[in-house]
Design a protein around this motif. Structure first.
Motif, mmCIF file in Angstrom:
data_model
loop_
_atom_site.group_PDB
_atom_site.id
_atom_site.type_symbol
_atom_site.label_atom_id
_atom_site.label_comp_id
_atom_site.label_asym_id
_atom_site.label_seq_id
_atom_site.Cartn_x
_atom_site.Cartn_y
_atom_site.Cartn_z
ATOM 1 N N THR A 75 -56.151 33.664 63.439
ATOM 2 C CA THR A 75 -55.002 34.573 63.394
ATOM 3 C C THR A 75 -54.468 34.743 61.972
ATOM 4 O OG1 THR A 75 -53.526 32.718 63.883
ATOM 5 C CG2 THR A 75 -54.308 34.042 65.754
ATOM 6 N N THR A 76 -55.222 34.293 60.973
ATOM 7 C CA THR A 76 -54.838 34.476 59.575
ATOM 8 C C THR A 76 -55.948 35.227 58.847
ATOM 9 O OG1 THR A 76 -55.819 32.379 58.870
ATOM 10 C CG2 THR A 76 -53.508 32.344 59.548
ATOM 11 N N ALA A 77 -55.569 35.970 57.840
ATOM 12 C CA ALA A 77 -56.525 36.722 57.025
ATOM 13 C C ALA A 77 -55.927 36.909 55.637
ATOM 14 C CB ALA A 77 -56.845 38.069 57.661
ATOM 15 N N HIS A 78 -56.749 37.375 54.703
ATOM 16 C CA HIS A 78 -56.292 37.546 53.326
ATOM 17 C C HIS A 78 -56.761 38.879 52.762
ATOM 18 C CE1 HIS A 78 -56.225 33.161 53.916
ATOM 19 N NE2 HIS A 78 -55.240 33.160 53.024
ATOM 20 N N ALA A 79 -55.993 39.360 51.787
ATOM 21 C CA ALA A 79 -56.368 40.558 51.033
ATOM 22 C C ALA A 79 -55.906 40.364 49.597
ATOM 23 C CB ALA A 79 -55.732 41.807 51.643
ATOM 24 N N LEU A 80 -56.728 40.764 48.652
ATOM 25 C CA LEU A 80 -56.392 40.662 47.235
ATOM 26 C C LEU A 80 -56.060 42.051 46.711
ATOM 27 C CD1 LEU A 80 -56.317 38.767 44.688
ATOM 28 C CD2 LEU A 80 -58.656 39.558 44.234
ATOM 29 N N LEU A 81 -54.838 42.204 46.201
ATOM 30 C CA LEU A 81 -54.402 43.489 45.656
ATOM 31 C C LEU A 81 -54.716 43.527 44.156
ATOM 32 C CD1 LEU A 81 -51.043 45.303 46.390
ATOM 33 C CD2 LEU A 81 -51.886 45.114 44.054
ATOM 34 N N VAL A 82 -55.478 44.551 43.734
ATOM 35 C CA VAL A 82 -55.862 44.713 42.329
ATOM 36 C C VAL A 82 -55.529 46.136 41.901
ATOM 37 C CG1 VAL A 82 -57.726 44.566 40.640
ATOM 38 C CG2 VAL A 82 -57.745 43.072 42.651
ATOM 39 N N PRO A 83 -54.736 46.330 40.861
ATOM 40 C CA PRO A 83 -54.353 47.687 40.450
ATOM 41 C C PRO A 83 -55.494 48.434 39.780
ATOM 42 C CG PRO A 83 -53.480 46.097 38.897
ATOM 43 C CD PRO A 83 -54.105 45.304 40.012
ATOM 44 N N ARG A 84 -55.442 49.760 39.881
ATOM 45 C CA ARG A 84 -56.356 50.625 39.135
ATOM 46 C C ARG A 84 -55.768 50.843 37.750
ATOM 47 N NH1 ARG A 84 -60.308 54.020 41.647
ATOM 48 N NH2 ARG A 84 -61.037 52.900 43.492
ATOM 49 N N ALA A 85 -56.532 50.523 36.727
ATOM 50 C CA ALA A 85 -56.021 50.636 35.360
ATOM 51 C C ALA A 85 -55.956 52.092 34.920
ATOM 52 C CB ALA A 85 -56.904 49.848 34.401
ATOM 53 N N ILE A 86 -54.890 52.436 34.161
ATOM 54 C CA ILE A 86 -54.770 53.774 33.586
ATOM 55 C C ILE A 86 -55.766 53.935 32.447
ATOM 56 C CG2 ILE A 86 -53.194 55.354 32.404
ATOM 57 C CD1 ILE A 86 -50.896 53.985 33.873
ATOM 58 N N SER A 87 -55.979 52.874 31.684
ATOM 59 C CA SER A 87 -56.952 52.894 30.595
ATOM 60 C C SER A 87 -57.698 51.569 30.615
ATOM 61 C CB SER A 87 -56.258 53.089 29.244
ATOM 62 O OG SER A 87 -55.543 51.919 28.874
ATOM 63 N N PRO A 88 -58.924 51.533 30.090
ATOM 64 C CA PRO A 88 -59.712 50.291 30.104
ATOM 65 C C PRO A 88 -59.010 49.118 29.442
ATOM 66 C CG PRO A 88 -61.109 52.142 29.552
ATOM 67 C CD PRO A 88 -59.695 52.663 29.564
ATOM 68 N N ALA A 89 -58.208 49.385 28.407
ATOM 69 C CA ALA A 89 -57.526 48.296 27.708
ATOM 70 C C ALA A 89 -56.516 47.594 28.607
ATOM 71 C CB ALA A 89 -56.836 48.825 26.452
ATOM 72 N N GLN A 90 -56.113 48.248 29.709
ATOM 73 C CA GLN A 90 -55.127 47.669 30.612
ATOM 74 C C GLN A 90 -55.767 47.151 31.896
ATOM 75 O OE1 GLN A 90 -52.453 50.942 31.225
ATOM 76 N NE2 GLN A 90 -51.580 50.827 29.174
ATOM 77 N N ALA A 91 -57.082 47.158 31.984
ATOM 78 C CA ALA A 91 -57.773 46.768 33.208
ATOM 79 C C ALA A 91 -57.622 45.276 33.485
ATOM 80 C CB ALA A 91 -59.254 47.118 33.102
ATOM 81 N N PRO A 92 -57.600 44.881 34.762
ATOM 82 C CA PRO A 92 -57.504 43.449 35.094
ATOM 83 C C PRO A 92 -58.687 42.648 34.555
ATOM 84 C CG PRO A 92 -57.069 44.816 37.021
ATOM 85 C CD PRO A 92 -57.597 45.725 35.964
#
Length: 604
Positions: free
Chosen positions: A533-550
């Motif tokens: 009854t448990t699950a997980h999700a990882l939230l990762v933003p879309r970068a506006i520019s490559p220099a700001q990518a995760p």
């Protein structure tokens, strides 16, 4: 790496991306499907000179090097098929989304490395294929196939999770150049060096309108001496007040623009016709007595000394109420034209740019593959596959897959390292509310949207950057939960979950536009055990520019296949590459992840 060299490499990568944008239409236009070479030839002649050489010079430098090489010149389809097939596979894995110019430019730059070009930056580098002679029949024959494989898999494996940066010179160290707008001086709430888009972004600095809290004295007296800098404080009623920093420079202000407020209501000003402008004492005229709730406030006198930069106010505490500390404010406008001994007293607030760079470093990868002559000939005769191409394909696919798993596991660990209930990187979604579960999963959609919105806002606050689009990487149980949402809320891609050798998009949340990617259990990212009854999700933003990518990465040496035979009846090949894929080295963007814990779900 020296800053000058970092800027040169950054400029080279930028030019490569810009040139790549100019050819993207050939591969994204459905009318050109299967006719990319012809469309390319037509494009080359479409310039003001109708000269193919002019059009050729405008191509990405990586593409020019490959198409000019003898091994590719007669087989240009290797480059074009590589791009087309890479885009097709990328779209399949990403729900129909087209790859960016950065993705294609990075794949082309990687494929072009063996053809030379790095000598412009490093004279010790030798091109790989240029050293081959016509006597090397087998290696030369696989050059087009190897090039196609590198381009195809370079594009296909470029998940939005990692921004693969073009590396046109094949350097082991690749800089990420970034610029930040900062305050050039102490003024208002900002201090020299504070980021313009930091946690003081909405505070006074450039607007020349300063509302300051006056100091409370005895028996209804309030005063203030103007200074250029002040601090923001939160009052007991949760409003913001500004307290003068007396250690900063005194600030002259304009006469005729001074106003006194009691609890935000104007009670006096010097907006008369005959007010002094820049010297002497300006007398403020009280407005009729002000009633706020059960209190009545009356000013008996108020002055603004333009020479000493002091403002004094006296309230009538006999006939009216005495204001509390923090309730009286004054609005002033700094006088930037005022001079002392012919020298301007105040300097206007400046916004400066600070540039810096961080680097990522490539590391070597090695592997081997052995096959018998029987197996190799059967592979070529029955399937038409080159042994070298097959080995290279398998090696690239495995390396990219392992790399993605490592990065996702790193992201999970970074989230778990900060579980502060207010600012941490773990947010809990409870399927039940007050112990009561929704009738079905679709009814819970509004609640999961609220949780995702909270996570996105918390992440935006942490990195001081708006998070627009984002992706969700989910486990087996997570994909079961999202797949159970109704078509009104969730748009599936039709890709079935369960493949243990790749990551791909399985759907999109319609309200937020979040893309949902399935992460196979084989990666060891979500090790879900115990209650179903448990699950997980990882939230990762879309970068506006490559220099700001995760995550950022690059390829210094693409996977290369080299023969090393010790047995006449077997082929022993070695695969070598140098790559990088890391969390963003820029501190501000180093941790851009939120882990969503979903609890009390229906049994999945």
């Amino acid at each position: 790496m020296q800053e000058k060299q970092a800027r040169e490499l950054n400029d080279a990568a930028h030019k490569e991306v810009q040139a790549t944008r100019g050819i993207m239409h050939i591969f994204t236009n459905k009318a050109n499907a299967g006719q990319e070479v012809a469309a390319f030839d037509s494009m080359l002649a479409q310039n003001e000179h109708s000269d193919r050489s002019v059009g050729f010079s405008k191509l990405p430098s990586s593409m020019q090097r490959m198409l000019s090489h003898s091994a590719i010149k007669d087989h240009p389809e290797a480059v074009f098929d590589g791009i087309s097939e890479g885009i097709i596979e990328y779209k399949r894995r990403n729900g129909g989304e087209e790859p960016s110019a950065y993705v294609v430019a990075a794949a082309l730059a990687t494929a072009a490395m063996p053809f030379g070009g790095a000598q412009e930056y490093d004279s010790t580098v030798e091109p790989t294929f240029d050293s081959l002679s016509l006597g090397h029949h087998e290696p030369l024959s696989v050059v087009p196939a190897a090039t196609q494989v590198v381009i195809t898999y370079g594009i296909a494996n470029s998940l939005p999770l990692v921004s693969m940066l073009p590396n046109p010179m094949g350097s082991n160290e690749l800089p990420i150049v970034f610029g930040t707008a900062v305050a050039g001086m102490d003024m208002g709430v900002m201090r020299e060096g504070d980021a313009m888009d930091g946690d003081k972004a909405g505070m006074p600095y450039t607007e020349n309108r300063h509302i300051l809290t006056m100091d409370k004295g005895a028996a209804g007296a309030f005063s203030l001496t103007s200074h250029v800098a002040y601090d923001a404080k939160v009052k007991s009623d949760s409003t913001t007040q500004f307290i003068v920093d007396t250690s900063s420079k005194k600030a002259p202000f304009l006469g005729g623009r001074v106003s006194i407020f009691i609890k935000g209501i104007k009670i006096a000003s010097d907006e008369s016709r005959n007010h002094p402008n820049n010297k002497g004492v300006s007398t403020l005229q009280p407005i009729d007595k002000i009633k706020v709730g059960t209190d009545t406030y009356i000013i008996t006198s108020a002055t603004a000394d333009l020479d000493t930069h002091e403002i004094n106010v006296q309230f009538d505490v006999a006939a009216g109420s005495e204001p509390d500390a923090g309730d009286v404010t004054v609005e002033i406008f700094f006088d930037y034209e005022r001079k002392a001994n012919g020298v301007q007293i105040l300097t206007e607030p400046s916004i400066d740019m600070e540039f810096g760079h961080r680097s990522i470093h490539a590391f070597p990868n090695r592997s081997r593959s052995v096959a018998t002559i029987d197996a190799i000939t059967q592979l070529m005769n029955e399937l038409g596959l080159s042994w070298f191409g097959a080995v290279q394909t398998i090696a690239m696919q495995k390396q990219y897959f392992e790399q993605t798993g490592r990065l996702l596991r790193t992201a999970i660990n970074m989230c778990l390292a900060n579980q502060d209930p207010e600012t941490g990187r773990v947010v809990t979604f409870n399927f039940t509310k007050g112990g009561v579960s929704p009738i079905n999963i679709a009814d819970a959609f509004a609640n999961i949207n609220i949780t995702l919105g909270m996570a996105r806002t918390r992440l935006s606050t942490a990195i001081n950057l708006a998070v627009g689009g984002y992706d969700l990487y989910v486990s087996d149980r997570g994909q079961a939960f999202f797949s159970g949402l109704s078509g009104e809320n969730y748009d599936p891609t039709g890709e079935s979950a369960g493949d243990q050798t790749s990551i791909y998009r399985i759907g999109k949340l319609k309200t937020s536009g979040a893309n949902v990617y399935y992460v196979p259990k084989s990666m060891g990212v979500f090790n879900e055990t115990g209650a179903s009854t448990t699950a997980h999700a990882l939230l990762v933003p879309r970068a506006i520019s490559p220099a700001q990518a995760p995550f950022v990465g690059m390829v210094a040496v693409p996977p290369m296949v080299m023969t090393s035979n010790g047995n006449a009846y077997e082929k022993d090949v070695a695969i070598y590459s140098r790559t990088a894929a890391e969390t963003n080295p820029i501190p501000r963007f180093a941790n851009q992840f939120m882990l969503i814990e979903m609890i009390n779900l229906p049994a999945l």
